[in-house]
Design a protein around this motif. Structure first.
Motif, PDB file in Angstrom:
ATOM      1  N   ASP A   4       0.851  -1.184   0.000  1.00 27.11           N
ATOM      2  CA  ASP A   4       0.000   0.000   0.000  1.00 27.11           C
ATOM      3  C   ASP A   4       0.890   1.239   0.000  1.00 27.11           C
ATOM      4  OD1 ASP A   4      -2.249   1.683   0.281  1.00 27.11           O
ATOM      5  OD2 ASP A   4      -1.979   1.716   2.455  1.00 27.11           O
ATOM      6  N   LYS A   6       1.226   5.388  -0.596  1.00 24.67           N
ATOM      7  CA  LYS A   6       0.536   6.668  -0.679  1.00 24.67           C
ATOM      8  C   LYS A   6       1.562   7.733  -1.068  1.00 24.67           C
ATOM      9  CE  LYS A   6      -3.257   5.820   2.549  1.00 24.67           C
ATOM     10  NZ  LYS A   6      -3.230   4.417   2.465  1.00 24.67           N
ATOM     11  N   SER A  34      -0.373  -0.834  -4.694  1.00 28.14           N
ATOM     12  CA  SER A  34      -1.581  -0.035  -4.815  1.00 28.14           C
ATOM     13  C   SER A  34      -1.143   1.391  -4.521  1.00 28.14           C
ATOM     14  CB  SER A  34      -2.621  -0.506  -3.799  1.00 28.14           C
ATOM     15  OG  SER A  34      -3.667   0.431  -3.704  1.00 28.14           O
ATOM     16  N   GLU A  36      -1.908   5.336  -4.173  1.00 26.85           N
ATOM     17  CA  GLU A  36      -2.962   6.316  -3.941  1.00 26.85           C
ATOM     18  C   GLU A  36      -2.318   7.692  -3.779  1.00 26.85           C
ATOM     19  OE1 GLU A  36      -6.500   7.279  -0.681  1.00 26.85           O
ATOM     20  OE2 GLU A  36      -5.221   5.538  -0.395  1.00 26.85           O
ATOM     21  N   ASN A  58       2.888   0.925   3.268  1.00 21.58           N
ATOM     22  CA  ASN A  58       2.236   0.159   4.333  1.00 21.58           C
ATOM     23  C   ASN A  58       2.166   0.959   5.634  1.00 21.58           C
ATOM     24  OD1 ASN A  58       1.818  -2.001   2.598  1.00 21.58           O
ATOM     25  ND2 ASN A  58       3.739  -2.983   3.161  1.00 21.58           N
TER      26      ASN A  58
END
Length: 80
Positions: A4, A6, A34, A36, A58
């Motif tokens: 994850d 970002k 992923s 974002e 993460n």
């Protein structure tokens, strides 16, 4: 396992480039990510980002301010 990621920033060119660098490094390593983009100033501040673009993996802030080094980015992905 999907990492994850970002990318924190106001949506500037450096932020877009950082997000692309993450995607490219993940593809090179065969890692699933992923990505974002976070553009809300309150969320950026709450994440502890003082200078943009910022990158977290993460939930851990790994970079803040300027474009990340490509080798460092690959290392963060390997260790995420």
């Amino acid at each position: 396992m999907t990492i994850d990621v970002k990318v924190y920033g106001p949506g500037c060119k450096r932020c877009d480039t950082t997000a692309q660098m993450v995607t490219d490094a993940a593809a090179k390593l065969g890692a699933e990510v992923s990505v974002e983009k976070i553009t809300d100033y309150a969320a950026i501040a709450m994440a502890g980002v003082v200078s943009t673009p910022g990158v977290s993996m993460n939930g851990k802030l790994v970079h803040s301010g300027g474009l990340p080094d490509a080798a460092a980015l690959e290392g963060w992905l390997r260790n995420a």
